[in-house]
Design a protein around this motif. Structure first.
Motif, mmCIF file in Angstrom:
data_model
loop_
_atom_site.group_PDB
_atom_site.id
_atom_site.type_symbol
_atom_site.label_atom_id
_atom_site.label_comp_id
_atom_site.label_asym_id
_atom_site.label_seq_id
_atom_site.Cartn_x
_atom_site.Cartn_y
_atom_site.Cartn_z
ATOM 1 N N SER A 2 -1.812 -49.835 -62.050
ATOM 2 C CA SER A 2 -1.015 -48.809 -61.380
ATOM 3 C C SER A 2 -0.945 -47.599 -62.300
ATOM 4 O O SER A 2 -0.744 -47.727 -63.512
ATOM 5 C CB SER A 2 0.396 -49.334 -61.085
ATOM 6 O OG SER A 2 0.321 -50.406 -60.172
ATOM 7 N N PHE A 3 -1.089 -46.439 -61.693
ATOM 8 C CA PHE A 3 -1.395 -45.231 -62.456
ATOM 9 C C PHE A 3 -0.529 -44.088 -61.953
ATOM 10 O O PHE A 3 -0.450 -43.842 -60.756
ATOM 11 C CB PHE A 3 -2.882 -44.950 -62.227
ATOM 12 C CG PHE A 3 -3.369 -43.569 -62.528
ATOM 13 C CD1 PHE A 3 -3.827 -43.245 -63.789
ATOM 14 C CD2 PHE A 3 -3.436 -42.598 -61.537
ATOM 15 C CE1 PHE A 3 -4.329 -41.985 -64.063
ATOM 16 C CE2 PHE A 3 -3.925 -41.341 -61.801
ATOM 17 C CZ PHE A 3 -4.367 -41.029 -63.069
ATOM 18 N N VAL A 4 0.184 -43.413 -62.870
ATOM 19 C CA VAL A 4 0.989 -42.244 -62.525
ATOM 20 C C VAL A 4 0.635 -41.132 -63.501
ATOM 21 O O VAL A 4 0.627 -41.349 -64.713
ATOM 22 C CB VAL A 4 2.500 -42.546 -62.606
ATOM 23 C CG1 VAL A 4 3.310 -41.340 -62.173
ATOM 24 C CG2 VAL A 4 2.867 -43.753 -61.756
ATOM 25 N N ILE A 5 0.332 -39.953 -62.979
ATOM 26 C CA ILE A 5 -0.032 -38.824 -63.840
ATOM 27 C C ILE A 5 0.613 -37.550 -63.316
ATOM 28 O O ILE A 5 0.706 -37.359 -62.104
ATOM 29 C CB ILE A 5 -1.576 -38.660 -63.910
ATOM 30 C CG1 ILE A 5 -1.980 -37.470 -64.791
ATOM 31 C CG2 ILE A 5 -2.182 -38.508 -62.529
ATOM 32 C CD1 ILE A 5 -3.480 -37.368 -65.043
ATOM 33 N N ASP A 6 1.086 -36.719 -64.210
ATOM 34 C CA ASP A 6 1.460 -35.359 -63.809
ATOM 35 C C ASP A 6 1.187 -34.381 -64.943
ATOM 36 O O ASP A 6 1.015 -34.768 -66.105
ATOM 37 C CB ASP A 6 2.880 -35.252 -63.256
ATOM 38 C CG ASP A 6 3.963 -35.456 -64.288
ATOM 39 O OD1 ASP A 6 3.669 -35.415 -65.490
ATOM 40 O OD2 ASP A 6 5.122 -35.648 -63.891
ATOM 41 N N ILE A 7 1.091 -33.127 -64.594
ATOM 42 C CA ILE A 7 0.708 -32.074 -65.535
ATOM 43 C C ILE A 7 1.941 -31.660 -66.334
ATOM 44 O O ILE A 7 3.012 -31.432 -65.767
ATOM 45 C CB ILE A 7 0.120 -30.873 -64.777
ATOM 46 C CG1 ILE A 7 -1.114 -31.314 -63.983
ATOM 47 C CG2 ILE A 7 -0.238 -29.740 -65.734
ATOM 48 C CD1 ILE A 7 -1.553 -30.324 -62.923
ATOM 49 N N ASP A 8 1.759 -31.547 -67.642
ATOM 50 C CA ASP A 8 2.878 -31.159 -68.511
ATOM 51 C C ASP A 8 3.280 -29.711 -68.266
ATOM 52 O O ASP A 8 2.427 -28.826 -68.135
ATOM 53 C CB ASP A 8 2.489 -31.343 -69.981
ATOM 54 C CG ASP A 8 2.244 -32.794 -70.335
ATOM 55 O OD1 ASP A 8 2.867 -33.663 -69.708
ATOM 56 O OD2 ASP A 8 1.433 -33.058 -71.248
ATOM 57 N N ASN A 9 4.588 -29.496 -68.191
ATOM 58 C CA ASN A 9 5.151 -28.141 -68.079
ATOM 59 C C ASN A 9 4.586 -27.369 -66.884
ATOM 60 O O ASN A 9 4.329 -26.158 -66.962
ATOM 61 C CB ASN A 9 4.884 -27.350 -69.370
ATOM 62 C CG ASN A 9 5.415 -28.056 -70.596
ATOM 63 O OD1 ASN A 9 6.551 -28.521 -70.628
ATOM 64 N ND2 ASN A 9 4.580 -28.170 -71.615
ATOM 65 N N PHE A 10 4.413 -28.063 -65.760
ATOM 66 C CA PHE A 10 3.776 -27.431 -64.606
ATOM 67 C C PHE A 10 4.625 -26.296 -64.031
ATOM 68 O O PHE A 10 4.098 -25.263 -63.608
ATOM 69 C CB PHE A 10 3.504 -28.482 -63.527
ATOM 70 C CG PHE A 10 2.706 -27.951 -62.368
ATOM 71 C CD1 PHE A 10 1.382 -27.590 -62.523
ATOM 72 C CD2 PHE A 10 3.288 -27.811 -61.113
ATOM 73 C CE1 PHE A 10 0.638 -27.091 -61.458
ATOM 74 C CE2 PHE A 10 2.560 -27.316 -60.050
ATOM 75 C CZ PHE A 10 1.230 -26.957 -60.226
ATOM 76 N N LYS A 11 5.937 -26.467 -64.018
ATOM 77 C CA LYS A 11 6.812 -25.403 -63.503
ATOM 78 C C LYS A 11 6.650 -24.126 -64.336
ATOM 79 O O LYS A 11 6.584 -23.020 -63.784
ATOM 80 C CB LYS A 11 8.267 -25.857 -63.518
ATOM 81 C CG LYS A 11 9.238 -24.822 -62.943
ATOM 82 C CD LYS A 11 10.664 -25.304 -63.000
ATOM 83 C CE LYS A 11 11.621 -24.299 -62.376
ATOM 84 N NZ LYS A 11 11.555 -22.970 -63.017
ATOM 85 N N GLU A 12 6.587 -24.284 -65.661
ATOM 86 C CA GLU A 12 6.408 -23.122 -66.528
ATOM 87 C C GLU A 12 5.062 -22.441 -66.278
ATOM 88 O O GLU A 12 4.956 -21.210 -66.342
ATOM 89 C CB GLU A 12 6.521 -23.539 -67.998
ATOM 90 C CG GLU A 12 7.934 -23.872 -68.458
ATOM 91 C CD GLU A 12 8.415 -25.244 -67.996
ATOM 92 O OE1 GLU A 12 7.615 -25.990 -67.390
ATOM 93 O OE2 GLU A 12 9.590 -25.581 -68.236
ATOM 94 N N LEU A 13 4.041 -23.260 -65.990
ATOM 95 C CA LEU A 13 2.722 -22.686 -65.669
ATOM 96 C C LEU A 13 2.801 -21.838 -64.402
ATOM 97 O O LEU A 13 2.253 -20.732 -64.345
ATOM 98 C CB LEU A 13 1.691 -23.807 -65.474
ATOM 99 C CG LEU A 13 1.217 -24.548 -66.716
ATOM 100 C CD1 LEU A 13 0.327 -25.716 -66.324
ATOM 101 C CD2 LEU A 13 0.475 -23.617 -67.652
ATOM 102 N N ASN A 14 3.479 -22.360 -63.395
ATOM 103 C CA ASN A 14 3.647 -21.609 -62.149
ATOM 104 C C ASN A 14 4.411 -20.307 -62.385
ATOM 105 O O ASN A 14 4.056 -19.254 -61.851
ATOM 106 C CB ASN A 14 4.386 -22.456 -61.107
ATOM 107 C CG ASN A 14 3.436 -23.314 -60.294
ATOM 108 O OD1 ASN A 14 2.272 -22.984 -60.119
ATOM 109 N ND2 ASN A 14 3.947 -24.425 -59.792
ATOM 110 N N ASP A 15 5.467 -20.405 -63.189
ATOM 111 C CA ASP A 15 6.274 -19.215 -63.459
ATOM 112 C C ASP A 15 5.483 -18.168 -64.236
ATOM 113 O O ASP A 15 5.630 -16.959 -63.993
ATOM 114 C CB ASP A 15 7.525 -19.600 -64.254
ATOM 115 C CG ASP A 15 8.494 -20.452 -63.433
ATOM 116 O OD1 ASP A 15 8.375 -20.450 -62.196
ATOM 117 O OD2 ASP A 15 9.355 -21.120 -64.044
ATOM 118 N N LYS A 16 4.624 -18.615 -65.141
ATOM 119 C CA LYS A 16 3.889 -17.685 -66.002
ATOM 120 C C LYS A 16 2.677 -17.082 -65.305
ATOM 121 O O LYS A 16 2.436 -15.876 -65.408
ATOM 122 C CB LYS A 16 3.445 -18.410 -67.276
ATOM 123 C CG LYS A 16 2.755 -17.514 -68.283
ATOM 124 C CD LYS A 16 2.465 -18.259 -69.578
ATOM 125 C CE LYS A 16 1.817 -17.345 -70.611
ATOM 126 N NZ LYS A 16 1.541 -18.050 -71.892
#
Length: 271
Positions: free
Chosen positions: A28-42
């Motif tokens: 079972s595998f879970v992945i998400d991008i680090d600091n994704f909200k900050e990337l969107n904001d920037k």
């Protein structure tokens, strides 16, 4: 309806968990991008969409024989039908081959758990999600496997959390005397927290305090120990066992100062 990635969505994932997963073993595998909200904001949401699409394409390419789903935003779940070494190697390859991840020095965190054939997949994903939470505490691409030791540690942590959310009846204060060297007289005490549970046995401060602080419950410990300590000193005063110069000290977390009502209670008890 606009479909951002080629991966199946949450609805398909839910159906997979209900009807197909019991017949399959894997990771079972879970992945998400680090600091994704900050990337969107920037860089803007269009850039965020490009990152999601690129990661989706790489996951689909690298794990062709496995099951990968985009749950929401930058969060992906999956059941990987490969051994742990291959999984880690392929995750590392994505970082090295993805133009966006290379150019913008992006990273992601991964949680894994070995799902056995007869194991409930929702429980397996719960452990994988716990591993993801741990992975996100460090920088760079991190892969954390929820093995037996990890699960045992997390289950104990959850039980300690339940204890902290309750009435704290298993917590108590112990007192370290402060001695004046020149006279050997006890001039005060330092109050320390201790915890004993019938189920968990001794829970030492180096285990208890970080959990309390992580879940914003440290003020409950501080107040209980302070309250017990003040009552103890008042009893000693009533029995004329100490004089008015006797000093007591106890620890207060910085986070406790955000709970104004608790500080008012401290002052009231001290007076």
């Amino acid at each position: 309806m606009y479909i951002l990635t080629p991966l199946p969505n949450r609805n398909v994932f839910n159906e997979f968990c209900e009807y197909e997963s019991s017949l399959i073993s894997g990771y079972s595998f879970v992945i998400d991008i680090d600091n994704f909200k900050e990337l969107n904001d920037k860089y803007g949401h269009n850039f965020g969409d490009l990152v999601i699409v690129e990661l989706s394409n790489f996951l689909k390419l690298k794990f062709k024989e496995s099951y990968i789903f985009r749950i929401s935003g930058d969060e992906f779940y999956g059941l990987l039908l490969e051994n742990i070494e291959n999984i880690c190697n392929k995750l590392d390859e994505i970082k090295k081959e993805s133009p966006l991840f290379i150019k913008y020095n992006l990273s992601y965190s991964v949680g894994l758990h070995k799902k056995e054939l007869d194991e409930n997949i929702q429980i397996s994903f719960k452990y994988a999600d716990m591993a993801l939470f741990k992975a996100k505490k460090t920088k760079g691409i991190k892969v954390v496997l929820a093995d037996e030791d990890f699960i045992r540690e997390k289950e104990r942590e959850l039980k300690i959390l339940e204890l902290l959310e309750g009435d704290l009846e298993d917590l108590y204060a112990v007192y370290q005397p402060k001695v004046k060297i020149s006279s050997s007289n006890i001039i005060g005490i330092e109050s320390l927290v201790r915890c004993y549970s019938k189920e968990l046995v001794d829970i030492y401060p180096n285990e208890l305090i970080p959990i309390a602080e992580n879940f914003d419950l440290i003020h409950k410990i501080d107040y209980k120990i302070a309250e017990e300590s003040v009552k103890f000193v008042k009893e000693l005063l009533t029995l004329n066992m100490i004089d008015d110069d006797f000093r007591i000290s106890f620890n207060l977390s910085v986070k406790t100062f955000f709970f104004r009502n608790k500080l008012i209670c401290f002052r009231s008890n001290l007076s």
